[in-house]
Design a protein around this motif. Structure first.
Motif, short mmCIF file in Angstrom:
data_model
loop_
_atom_site.label_atom_id
_atom_site.label_comp_id
_atom_site.label_asym_id
_atom_site.label_seq_id
_atom_site.Cartn_x
_atom_site.Cartn_y
_atom_site.Cartn_z
N LYS A 1 4.67 20.81 -19.34
CA LYS A 1 4.88 20.33 -18.05
C LYS A 1 3.73 20.10 -17.09
CE LYS A 1 10.00 21.82 -17.86
NZ LYS A 1 9.84 22.01 -19.50
N VAL A 2 3.71 19.10 -16.43
CA VAL A 2 2.39 18.86 -15.72
C VAL A 2 3.11 17.99 -14.37
CG1 VAL A 2 0.78 18.78 -17.49
CG2 VAL A 2 1.92 16.61 -16.56
N ALA A 3 2.16 18.21 -13.22
CA ALA A 3 2.34 17.51 -12.08
C ALA A 3 1.39 16.18 -12.02
CB ALA A 3 2.17 18.24 -10.86
N MET A 4 1.54 15.27 -11.43
CA MET A 4 0.65 13.95 -11.66
C MET A 4 0.49 13.82 -10.11
SD MET A 4 1.28 9.75 -12.58
CE MET A 4 1.29 10.22 -14.36
N GLU A 5 -1.01 13.51 -9.92
CA GLU A 5 -1.59 13.25 -8.58
C GLU A 5 -2.30 12.15 -8.65
OE1 GLU A 5 -4.01 16.47 -7.33
OE2 GLU A 5 -2.46 17.95 -7.17
N VAL A 6 -1.84 11.02 -7.78
CA VAL A 6 -2.39 9.58 -7.72
C VAL A 6 -3.07 9.24 -6.30
CG1 VAL A 6 -2.07 7.09 -8.27
CG2 VAL A 6 -0.51 8.84 -9.46
N HIS A 7 -4.35 9.18 -6.94
CA HIS A 7 -5.16 8.78 -5.59
C HIS A 7 -5.79 7.23 -5.40
CE1 HIS A 7 -7.71 9.72 -2.10
NE2 HIS A 7 -8.80 9.16 -2.61
N LEU A 8 -5.46 6.46 -4.44
CA LEU A 8 -5.76 5.25 -4.43
C LEU A 8 -6.98 4.97 -3.52
CD1 LEU A 8 -2.25 3.49 -4.29
CD2 LEU A 8 -3.52 4.08 -6.15
N ALA A 9 -7.98 4.18 -4.03
CA ALA A 9 -9.10 4.14 -3.01
C ALA A 9 -9.75 2.57 -3.18
CB ALA A 9 -10.11 4.95 -3.38
N ASN A 10 -10.60 2.19 -2.15
CA ASN A 10 -11.33 1.08 -2.41
C ASN A 10 -10.38 -0.25 -2.63
OD1 ASN A 10 -13.57 2.60 -1.80
ND2 ASN A 10 -13.82 2.80 -4.22
N GLU A 11 -9.34 -0.47 -1.85
CA GLU A 11 -8.53 -1.60 -1.89
C GLU A 11 -9.17 -2.96 -1.49
OE1 GLU A 11 -4.34 -3.40 -0.25
OE2 GLU A 11 -4.80 -1.49 0.12
N ILE A 12 -9.35 -3.89 -2.16
CA ILE A 12 -9.97 -5.14 -1.85
C ILE A 12 -9.07 -6.45 -1.80
CG2 ILE A 12 -12.03 -6.67 -2.50
CD1 ILE A 12 -13.34 -4.45 -3.83
N ARG A 13 -9.12 -7.12 -0.57
CA ARG A 13 -8.29 -8.25 -0.46
C ARG A 13 -9.09 -9.41 -0.59
NH1 ARG A 13 -2.99 -7.55 1.68
NH2 ARG A 13 -2.23 -5.63 1.08
N GLY A 14 -8.56 -10.27 -1.58
CA GLY A 14 -9.52 -11.51 -1.75
C GLY A 14 -9.37 -12.51 -0.62
N ALA A 15 -10.48 -13.20 -0.30
CA ALA A 15 -10.44 -14.29 0.97
C ALA A 15 -11.26 -15.39 0.42
CB ALA A 15 -11.29 -13.49 2.02
N GLY A 16 -11.06 -16.52 1.17
CA GLY A 16 -11.68 -17.67 0.75
C GLY A 16 -11.00 -18.22 -0.79
N ALA A 17 -12.06 -18.37 -1.63
CA ALA A 17 -11.73 -18.90 -2.89
C ALA A 17 -11.29 -18.02 -3.76
CB ALA A 17 -12.94 -19.61 -3.46
N GLN A 18 -11.17 -16.59 -3.40
CA GLN A 18 -10.47 -15.57 -4.04
C GLN A 18 -9.13 -15.06 -3.47
OE1 GLN A 18 -11.77 -14.29 -6.89
NE2 GLN A 18 -13.43 -15.91 -6.91
N ALA A 19 -8.99 -16.03 -2.56
CA ALA A 19 -7.60 -15.40 -1.77
C ALA A 19 -6.58 -15.20 -2.98
CB ALA A 19 -7.37 -16.50 -0.87
N GLY A 20 -5.62 -13.94 -2.60
CA GLY A 20 -4.49 -13.71 -3.63
C GLY A 20 -5.14 -12.66 -4.56
N ARG A 21 -6.40 -12.68 -4.79
CA ARG A 21 -6.95 -11.65 -5.81
C ARG A 21 -7.24 -10.31 -5.09
NH1 ARG A 21 -9.48 -12.26 -10.97
NH2 ARG A 21 -10.87 -10.52 -11.56
N ASN A 22 -6.45 -9.31 -5.48
CA ASN A 22 -6.67 -7.97 -4.93
C ASN A 22 -6.72 -6.93 -5.91
OD1 ASN A 22 -5.83 -9.28 -2.37
ND2 ASN A 22 -3.56 -9.38 -3.16
N SER A 23 -7.15 -5.86 -5.58
CA SER A 23 -7.62 -4.84 -6.45
C SER A 23 -7.75 -3.48 -5.70
CB SER A 23 -8.81 -5.04 -7.32
OG SER A 23 -9.99 -5.03 -6.36
N ALA A 24 -7.57 -2.18 -6.46
CA ALA A 24 -7.51 -1.12 -5.82
C ALA A 24 -8.13 -0.03 -7.21
CB ALA A 24 -6.23 -0.54 -5.42
#
Length: 222
Positions: free
Chosen positions: A68-91
Motif C-alpha cells: 500500500k502506497v500514497a501517490m503525490e502528483v506535482h504539476l509544474a511549468n504549464e505552457i499554453r500555446g499561442a499564435g500558430a501553436q494555439a491549442g497546444r498545451n503541456s505540463a
C-alpha cells in the motif's frame, strides 16, 4: 541457420521478462492521492486532475495483495500555446509514491501534452494528465470530470446576498407550480336565464319542389 531461428524467440522472452519486472516495480496498491501545482498551473487543472485520479483509484481492484502506497502528483511549468501553436498545451508531471512509513518507494517524471482551445483547455489537459498516470500505474480507466463542481456552486451561493438567495427558491416555486385557474361564481340572474337554442334550418326536400308545368288543352302555364 538453427541458431538464427532460435535467437528471435529468446530475444522476445527477454523483452517480456524485462516488461514484467518493470511492471512489478510500478504496480502498487494506491490508497491515497494528492495533487498540487506551482504558480504556472491553473487551479482548475489541479482540481480536475485530483478528482479524476481519486475516482480511478477507488475503482481499481488488485487481484493479489500488493504494498500500500500514497501517490503525490506535482504539476509544474504549464505552457499554453499561442499564435500558430494555439491549442497546444503541456505540463510537467512528477509522481512520487510513498510507503506506509512515508519513505519514497518510486517516482516518475514526464511531460503531458493536450490539444484544445477556449474554456475546455483546462479540462483537456487534466484528462490527458490523469489518463497518462492511470496507464503508467495500471489504474482503472479515467472518467472525465465536468468543469462545474458542486463545491464551486456552493461557494458561489455562499457569497450571494441573503435576500437574493431567499428570492431564488420562491421564484422557482412560482415558475414550476401549476397556474391557478380563476374561480367564477355565477349570479342568480345568470342561473335563471334560459339558454337560447338555435333551431336548425329545415332542409328543402325533393317532395316540396314544384313539378314542371306541362301545357295541355285545359292548362295554360302563362
Amino acid at each position: 541457420m538453427l541458431m538464427t531461428f532460435l535467437r528471435v524467440p529468446l530475444v522476445a522472452l527477454a523483452m517480456a521478462a524485462m516488461c514484467l519486472a518493470a511492471q512489478a516495480e510500478t504496480l502498487k496498491d494506491i490508497r491515497k492521492v494528492s495533487v498540487a501545482g506551482d504558480g504556472s498551473v491553473s487551479r482548475d487543472v489541479v482540481a480536475l486532475t485530483g478528482q479524476q485520479l481519486k475516482r480511478s483509484v477507488r475503482s481499481t481492484r488488485r487481484p493479489v495483495a500488493l504494498p500500500k502506497v500514497a501517490m503525490e502528483v506535482h504539476l509544474a511549468n504549464e505552457i499554453r500555446g499561442a499564435g500558430a501553436q494555439a491549442g497546444r498545451n503541456s505540463a510537467e508531471v512528477t509522481v512520487l509514491l510513498r510507503g506506509g512509513s512515508g519513505a519514497p518507494v518510486a517516482s516518475e517524471r514526464f511531460i503531458v501534452n493536450s490539444f484544445m482551445t477556449g474554456k475546455a483547455a483546462d479540462r483537456a489537459l487534466a484528462n490527458a494528465i490523469s489518463q497518462r498516470i492511470a496507464v503508467t500505474y495500471s489504474l482503472a480507466p479515467v472518467r472525465a470530470a465536468s468543469t462545474g463542481s458542486r463545491g464551486n456552486t456552493k461557494a458561489y451561493r455562499k457569497h450571494q446576498p441573503a435576500a437574493r438567495r431567499q428570492a431564488a427558491p420562491q421564484a422557482a416555486a412560482k415558475s414550476t407550480g401549476p397556474a391557478a385557474e380563476p374561480i367564477i361564481i355565477p349570479s342568480e340572474a345568470a342561473l335563471t336565464v334560459k339558454p337560447r337554442v338555435r333551431k336548425p334550418k329545415a332542409e328543402t326536400s325533393a317532395a316540396k319542389t314544384p313539378a314542371p308545368c306541362v301545357v295541355t288543352v285545359t292548362t295554360n302555364c302563362n
